[in-house]
Design an enzyme around this catalytic site. Sequence first.
Site, mmCIF file in Angstrom:
data_model
loop_
_atom_site.group_PDB
_atom_site.id
_atom_site.type_symbol
_atom_site.label_atom_id
_atom_site.label_comp_id
_atom_site.label_asym_id
_atom_site.label_seq_id
_atom_site.Cartn_x
_atom_site.Cartn_y
_atom_site.Cartn_z
ATOM 1 N N SER A 118 0.837 -1.185 0.000
ATOM 2 C CA SER A 118 0.000 0.000 0.000
ATOM 3 C C SER A 118 0.883 1.251 0.000
ATOM 4 O O SER A 118 1.701 1.419 -0.902
ATOM 5 C CB SER A 118 -0.959 -0.059 1.198
ATOM 6 O OG SER A 118 -1.988 0.890 1.084
ATOM 7 N N ASP A 186 -9.221 -4.015 -6.049
ATOM 8 C CA ASP A 186 -8.574 -3.268 -4.973
ATOM 9 C C ASP A 186 -8.586 -1.776 -5.326
ATOM 10 O O ASP A 186 -7.957 -1.369 -6.307
ATOM 11 C CB ASP A 186 -7.133 -3.765 -4.799
ATOM 12 C CG ASP A 186 -6.361 -3.033 -3.723
ATOM 13 O OD1 ASP A 186 -6.818 -1.997 -3.218
ATOM 14 O OD2 ASP A 186 -5.256 -3.513 -3.364
ATOM 15 N N HIS A 199 -8.049 -5.230 -0.708
ATOM 16 C CA HIS A 199 -6.803 -4.576 -0.300
ATOM 17 C C HIS A 199 -6.248 -5.168 0.991
ATOM 18 O O HIS A 199 -5.072 -4.957 1.302
ATOM 19 C CB HIS A 199 -7.026 -3.074 -0.132
ATOM 20 C CG HIS A 199 -5.756 -2.297 0.023
ATOM 21 N ND1 HIS A 199 -4.803 -2.216 -0.976
ATOM 22 C CD2 HIS A 199 -5.251 -1.586 1.072
ATOM 23 C CE1 HIS A 199 -3.780 -1.479 -0.554
ATOM 24 N NE2 HIS A 199 -4.027 -1.090 0.684
#
Length: 217
Positions: A118, A186, A199
Amino acid sequence: MRIRSCLAALSLLGGAGLVTVTAPTASAAAPAAACSDIDVVAARGTFEPGTLGLIVGDPVLSALKRKLTGKSLSGHKVDYPADLSLTSAAQGNANLVNHVKNQASACPNQRFVLVGYSQGANVVDNSIGISSAGAVVGSPVVAAIPAALEPRVAAVLLFGNPIRALGKSVTGVYQSRTIDFCAQGDPICVNGGDDVLAHLGYTANADAAAAFAAGRI
């Protein structure tokens, strides 16, 4: 809204009592650690709990230890806020590069596996010279691993990489050493993605990522 929901889910995960982490604020690298064969340098996601990262970093390090039984491994958690501040990713970028430079100087035979999830993927992208400016919690490049140290980076493992939503990816000298997981739907790495839970599911890719890295060590 979907992106905010995704980041909020990570925030709730961090406060769920699973692991307690104090968010660091300094970007300077700590003194060089012991000279393991492989140093796994992990940049966690926004608000992600865990030692190297509950969802990605910790599972990847564990999987690598199972696959590389003949080598010693160490883990470094990139020291950065991993929050929504405008300088967060830049701080992580500076810390990661400083850490690699310090380790490389102290440990001439050590190699590196870079792991980013991320916002942490933005940190890794920047550190290998790929700007994450314009991406979710991204930043311009503030430091890059020197070209002389590039051969010592064995693998780059990315998960939910925000630059993917911009149509970008890792190119250049690191491309063949990079695996970049982006789950269908995602919203962090898919433009228009609407599956917040996607995610949070990258632990499932830890073993495949470790196998990829082990094949390049």
